[in-house]
Design a protein around this motif. Structure first.
Motif, PDB file in Angstrom:
ATOM      1  N   SER A 110       0.819  -1.216   0.000  1.00 29.17           N
ATOM      2  CA  SER A 110       0.000   0.000   0.000  1.00 29.17           C
ATOM      3  C   SER A 110       0.850   1.262   0.000  1.00 29.17           C
ATOM      4  N   TYR A 143      -8.039   9.275  -2.205  1.00 28.22           N
ATOM      5  CA  TYR A 143      -8.020   8.227  -1.195  1.00 28.22           C
ATOM      6  C   TYR A 143      -8.838   8.687   0.004  1.00 28.22           C
ATOM      7  N   GLY A 156     -10.156   7.827   4.099  1.00 27.90           N
ATOM      8  CA  GLY A 156      -9.753   7.136   5.309  1.00 27.90           C
ATOM      9  C   GLY A 156     -10.233   7.869   6.542  1.00 27.90           C
ATOM     10  N   GLU A 201       2.142   0.004   6.854  1.00 30.50           N
ATOM     11  CA  GLU A 201       0.931  -0.731   6.504  1.00 30.50           C
ATOM     12  C   GLU A 201       0.538  -1.608   7.680  1.00 30.50           C
ATOM     13  N   ASP A 229      -2.747  -4.397   8.559  1.00 29.54           N
ATOM     14  CA  ASP A 229      -3.961  -5.069   8.091  1.00 29.54           C
ATOM     15  C   ASP A 229      -4.310  -4.671   6.657  1.00 29.54           C
ATOM     16  N   ARG A 282      -3.834  -1.902   5.164  1.00 29.86           N
ATOM     17  CA  ARG A 282      -4.141  -0.481   4.997  1.00 29.86           C
ATOM     18  C   ARG A 282      -2.887   0.376   5.124  1.00 29.86           C
ATOM     19  N   TYR A 283      -2.829   1.398   4.282  1.00 29.86           N
ATOM     20  CA  TYR A 283      -1.779   2.403   4.376  1.00 29.86           C
ATOM     21  C   TYR A 283      -2.001   3.202   5.666  1.00 29.86           C
ATOM     22  N   ARG A 284      -0.945   3.330   6.459  1.00 29.26           N
ATOM     23  CA  ARG A 284      -1.007   4.073   7.731  1.00 29.26           C
ATOM     24  C   ARG A 284       0.009   5.201   7.719  1.00 29.26           C
ATOM     25  N   TRP A 327      -5.328   6.339   8.674  1.00 30.59           N
ATOM     26  CA  TRP A 327      -5.173   5.388   7.591  1.00 30.59           C
ATOM     27  C   TRP A 327      -5.899   5.879   6.341  1.00 30.59           C
ATOM     28  N   LEU A 328      -5.503   5.286   5.212  1.00 31.72           N
ATOM     29  CA  LEU A 328      -6.166   5.521   3.932  1.00 31.72           C
ATOM     30  C   LEU A 328      -6.386   4.190   3.239  1.00 31.72           C
ATOM     31  N   ASP A 329      -7.483   4.072   2.525  1.00 31.27           N
ATOM     32  CA  ASP A 329      -7.696   2.920   1.653  1.00 31.27           C
ATOM     33  C   ASP A 329      -7.026   3.231   0.333  1.00 31.27           C
ATOM     34  N   GLY A 338      -6.060   0.672  -1.953  1.00 29.33           N
ATOM     35  CA  GLY A 338      -6.619  -0.258  -2.936  1.00 29.33           C
ATOM     36  C   GLY A 338      -5.774  -0.570  -4.052  1.00 29.33           C
TER      37      GLY A 338
END
Length: 170
Positions: free
Chosen positions: A16, A29, A31, A141, A143, A145-147, A166-168, A170
């Motif tokens: 991510s 994005y 989140g 990252e 789980d 997800r970008y953190r 966090w951001l999704d 994808g």
């Protein structure tokens, strides 16, 4: 730009984080973010000069427009816009954030991208690097997800801002 700034370690970053920094064109994005802000008048003044986000917790929208010359980021937090411009020069990732221009060294540490201040100018005037030893950002990252975790503390001023979330990607 980010692979050049981070060097060989960029390939070792989680998917991510790599994806966010490799895409070209316009991306959006969504989140969540939590923002803590400093309370003193100097902290408020510095935060206003650099367009830091307001305190609170809630949704986050990040728009990134990337091309060969650099990137424009607009973070929408708490009903406010936090725009910045990023480019690569002299081995540093540079960011214009309000009245301040930063140069960051990027390092890959333990599967995360660490940003460290290498130079700062405000209104074109160089500021002492020693003031910015406690200004740090980290991208990772968890789980899938970008953190992100950004914390800025200045001597004599205290906490300016600490935002994380966090951001999704994808």
């Amino acid at each position: 730009m980010f692979p050049r700034a981070a060097g060989d370690g960029f390939a070792d970053l989680p998917p991510s984080v790599r994806a966010l920094h490799l895409r070209q064109g316009r991306q959006r994005y969504a989140g969540q973010v939590e923002v803590e802000r400093g309370k003193g008048w100097l902290a408020r003044l510095f935060a206003a000069a650099t367009r830091l986000p307001p305190a609170g917790r809630g949704p986050l929208l990040v728009e990134i427009d990337a091309d060969a010359r650099g990137e424009r980021w607009v973070r929408h937090i708490g009903g406010r816009r936090m725009p910045s411009r990023l480019w690569f020069r002299d081995g540093l990732l540079c960011e214009q954030l309000g009245l301040a221009r930063f140069g960051f060294r990027l390092d890959v540490e333990g599967g995360a991208l660490a940003w460290r201040v290498a130079r700062v100018h405000a209104l074109g005037i160089p500021l002492p690097l020693s003031w910015f030893g406690e200004v740090r950002a980290r991208e990772s990252e968890q789980d899938g997800r970008y953190r992100f975790d950004v914390r800025a503390v200045l001597p004599g001023v205290g906490l300016l801002v600490h935002y994380r979330g966090w951001l999704d990607v994808g």
